[in-house]
Scaffold this motif. Structure first.
Motif, PDB file in Angstrom:
ATOM      1  N   PRO A 190       8.917  68.602  39.026  1.00  0.00           N
ATOM      2  CA  PRO A 190       9.982  68.410  40.030  1.00  0.00           C
ATOM      3  C   PRO A 190      10.863  69.643  40.207  1.00  0.00           C
ATOM      4  O   PRO A 190      11.322  69.934  41.312  1.00  0.00           O
ATOM      5  CB  PRO A 190      10.782  67.227  39.466  1.00  0.00           C
ATOM      6  CG  PRO A 190       9.841  66.505  38.573  1.00  0.00           C
ATOM      7  CD  PRO A 190       8.988  67.570  37.969  1.00  0.00           C
ATOM      8  N   PHE A 191      11.104  70.372  39.119  1.00  0.00           N
ATOM      9  CA  PHE A 191      11.904  71.589  39.212  1.00  0.00           C
ATOM     10  C   PHE A 191      11.132  72.695  39.925  1.00  0.00           C
ATOM     11  O   PHE A 191      11.719  73.516  40.635  1.00  0.00           O
ATOM     12  CB  PHE A 191      12.329  72.047  37.814  1.00  0.00           C
ATOM     13  CG  PHE A 191      13.292  71.115  37.141  1.00  0.00           C
ATOM     14  CD1 PHE A 191      14.660  71.301  37.258  1.00  0.00           C
ATOM     15  CD2 PHE A 191      12.835  70.031  36.399  1.00  0.00           C
ATOM     16  CE1 PHE A 191      15.558  70.438  36.642  1.00  0.00           C
ATOM     17  CE2 PHE A 191      13.720  69.165  35.775  1.00  0.00           C
ATOM     18  CZ  PHE A 191      15.083  69.368  35.904  1.00  0.00           C
ATOM     19  N   ILE A 192       9.834  72.724  39.708  1.00  0.00           N
ATOM     20  CA  ILE A 192       8.997  73.683  40.443  1.00  0.00           C
ATOM     21  C   ILE A 192       9.098  73.409  41.942  1.00  0.00           C
ATOM     22  O   ILE A 192       9.237  74.332  42.748  1.00  0.00           O
ATOM     23  CB  ILE A 192       7.538  73.593  39.970  1.00  0.00           C
ATOM     24  CG1 ILE A 192       7.412  74.082  38.523  1.00  0.00           C
ATOM     25  CG2 ILE A 192       6.623  74.408  40.884  1.00  0.00           C
ATOM     26  CD1 ILE A 192       6.025  73.915  37.931  1.00  0.00           C
ATOM     27  N   ALA A 193       9.034  72.128  42.312  1.00  0.00           N
ATOM     28  CA  ALA A 193       9.129  71.764  43.727  1.00  0.00           C
ATOM     29  C   ALA A 193      10.481  72.163  44.309  1.00  0.00           C
ATOM     30  O   ALA A 193      10.560  72.686  45.427  1.00  0.00           O
ATOM     31  CB  ALA A 193       8.901  70.267  43.896  1.00  0.00           C
ATOM     32  N   SER A 194      11.564  71.934  43.553  1.00  0.00           N
ATOM     33  CA  SER A 194      12.895  72.345  44.024  1.00  0.00           C
ATOM     34  C   SER A 194      12.984  73.860  44.162  1.00  0.00           C
ATOM     35  O   SER A 194      13.558  74.380  45.127  1.00  0.00           O
ATOM     36  CB  SER A 194      13.971  71.845  43.058  1.00  0.00           C
ATOM     37  OG  SER A 194      13.969  70.436  42.982  1.00  0.00           O
ATOM     38  N   GLY A 195      12.399  74.576  43.197  1.00  0.00           N
ATOM     39  CA  GLY A 195      12.382  76.030  43.288  1.00  0.00           C
ATOM     40  C   GLY A 195      11.596  76.523  44.491  1.00  0.00           C
ATOM     41  O   GLY A 195      11.973  77.508  45.126  1.00  0.00           O
ATOM     42  N   LEU A 196      10.510  75.819  44.800  1.00  0.00           N
ATOM     43  CA  LEU A 196       9.719  76.203  45.971  1.00  0.00           C
ATOM     44  C   LEU A 196      10.513  76.022  47.261  1.00  0.00           C
ATOM     45  O   LEU A 196      10.399  76.822  48.192  1.00  0.00           O
ATOM     46  CB  LEU A 196       8.433  75.385  46.020  1.00  0.00           C
ATOM     47  CG  LEU A 196       7.382  75.718  44.965  1.00  0.00           C
ATOM     48  CD1 LEU A 196       6.172  74.802  45.112  1.00  0.00           C
ATOM     49  CD2 LEU A 196       6.951  77.167  45.066  1.00  0.00           C
ATOM     50  N   GLN A 197      11.313  74.954  47.332  1.00  0.00           N
ATOM     51  CA  GLN A 197      12.146  74.751  48.519  1.00  0.00           C
ATOM     52  C   GLN A 197      13.088  75.922  48.727  1.00  0.00           C
ATOM     53  O   GLN A 197      13.183  76.487  49.820  1.00  0.00           O
ATOM     54  CB  GLN A 197      12.935  73.455  48.383  1.00  0.00           C
ATOM     55  CG  GLN A 197      12.131  72.190  48.563  1.00  0.00           C
ATOM     56  CD  GLN A 197      13.011  70.959  48.658  1.00  0.00           C
ATOM     57  OE1 GLN A 197      14.071  70.988  49.264  1.00  0.00           O
ATOM     58  NE2 GLN A 197      12.577  69.867  48.066  1.00  0.00           N
ATOM     59  N   LEU A 198      13.789  76.303  47.669  1.00  0.00           N
ATOM     60  CA  LEU A 198      14.713  77.427  47.770  1.00  0.00           C
ATOM     61  C   LEU A 198      13.958  78.727  48.011  1.00  0.00           C
ATOM     62  O   LEU A 198      14.397  79.586  48.787  1.00  0.00           O
ATOM     63  CB  LEU A 198      15.549  77.527  46.497  1.00  0.00           C
ATOM     64  CG  LEU A 198      16.497  76.367  46.216  1.00  0.00           C
ATOM     65  CD1 LEU A 198      17.149  76.522  44.842  1.00  0.00           C
ATOM     66  CD2 LEU A 198      17.564  76.271  47.296  1.00  0.00           C
ATOM     67  N   GLY A 199      12.820  78.884  47.332  1.00  0.00           N
ATOM     68  CA  GLY A 199      12.037  80.102  47.496  1.00  0.00           C
ATOM     69  C   GLY A 199      11.501  80.263  48.907  1.00  0.00           C
ATOM     70  O   GLY A 199      11.506  81.368  49.462  1.00  0.00           O
ATOM     71  N   VAL A 200      11.032  79.170  49.502  1.00  0.00           N
ATOM     72  CA  VAL A 200      10.534  79.228  50.882  1.00  0.00           C
ATOM     73  C   VAL A 200      11.645  79.630  51.844  1.00  0.00           C
ATOM     74  O   VAL A 200      11.449  80.480  52.725  1.00  0.00           O
ATOM     75  CB  VAL A 200       9.935  77.860  51.287  1.00  0.00           C
ATOM     76  CG1 VAL A 200       9.783  77.756  52.799  1.00  0.00           C
ATOM     77  CG2 VAL A 200       8.582  77.671  50.611  1.00  0.00           C
ATOM     78  N   ALA A 201      12.829  79.033  51.680  1.00  0.00           N
ATOM     79  CA  ALA A 201      13.948  79.348  52.565  1.00  0.00           C
ATOM     80  C   ALA A 201      14.344  80.825  52.447  1.00  0.00           C
ATOM     81  O   ALA A 201      14.501  81.530  53.446  1.00  0.00           O
ATOM     82  CB  ALA A 201      15.137  78.450  52.253  1.00  0.00           C
TER      83      ALA A 201
END
Length: 269
Positions: free
Chosen positions: A189-200
């Motif tokens: 779940p933290f990887i997914a949250s990091g991906l959201q911020l990383g994509v933005a």
């Protein structure tokens, strides 16, 4: 939960999702109508604000001469390469830094400093090091996306349930098995949250890089050239596509996050 109850919950979720899409679409349509009516009534100066019809006309012209497809492909290529590298490096590094405290202590000052540093401030250095063109933009995307991913993954490893770790060690589980069966699922779940911020942040990075260091096109390059020529219609075409890409990419990462939530292990049922 019975099959009937699960079916009712699924229907309710579908209805809420459908209602959300309807209201979101209605809001966008209302803004477009207001914008077009304002332009037609000369309440908005079309020289500076354009109008939906003029933007659509400009998009058709840019697609007809092939320039728009070329610029979109350049942006997608730079973004894809940069994000892939940021993910491939950031996730393993975040896991290692979260698991080994000495490594975390060693890199924490650099992570904090570089995460707080605006990527735009590093662009002149990147141009000096990598030159004008795709390399500078890709490196800027990597830098922009890397740190949110690393920091989120690192925090995810640190929040792994200590009860699960103690239980695994009490059964003499090895490090690799603990990583595979406990640490990685808990970190998803933290990887997914990091991906959201990383994509933005990666999308911001690719646009900024193209605006200041592009030599072969790209949507950011279109904004710069159109802005210098006061071609507001073309500027809005590029901005609209960038916005659409952001919505699609963030929607994909959120969907990934929802799907991965069930991976998180629980100490108790």
């Amino acid at each position: 939960m019975s099959d009937t109850s699960a079916s009712k919950v699924s229907v309710q979720v579908s209805r809420r999702s459908f209602e959300q899409r309807i209201w979101s679409s209605a809001g966008i349509i209302a803004i477009l109508i207001f914008w077009q009516v304002g332009a037609n009534a000369e309440l908005l100066p079309t020289r500076y604000t354009s109008s939906p019809l003029l933007v659509a006309k400009a998009a058709i012209q840019m697609m007809a001469d092939g320039s728009l497809l070329h610029d979109v492909m350049v942006t997608l290529t730079e973004f894809t390469i940069g994000m892939t590298a940021a993910i491939a490096i950031g996730i393993p590094f975040g896991i290692l830094a979260g698991w080994y405290k000495r490594l975390q202590y060693a890199v924490d000052p650099y992570l904090a400093a570089l995460y707080a540093t605006p990527s735009l401030a590093l662009l002149p250095l990147l141009v000096v090091w990598f030159g004008i063109g795709i390399k500078s933009t890709i490196v800027l995307v990597i830098i922009s996306a890397f740190f949110p991913i690393v920091i989120n993954v690192l925090q995810g490893v640190k929040t792994v349930d200590a009860n699960l770790l103690r239980m695994a060690r009490s059964f003499n589980s090895g490090q690799m098995r603990i990583f595979r069966d406990i640490v990685l699922p808990a970190t998803v779940p933290f990887i997914a949250s990091g991906l959201q911020l990383g994509v933005a942040r990666g999308l911001i990075g690719v646009v900024v890089g193209e605006m200041y260091a592009a030599s072969n096109g790209g949507l950011g390059y279109v904004i710069t050239v159109a802005g210098s020529a006061m071609a507001v219609d073309q500027m809005f075409v590029a901005v609209t596509i960038i916005t659409a890409l952001g919505i699609i990419l963030l929607g994909a990462t959120r969907s990934f996050e929802r799907r991965m939530q069930h991976w998180k292990p629980r100490a108790t049922q």
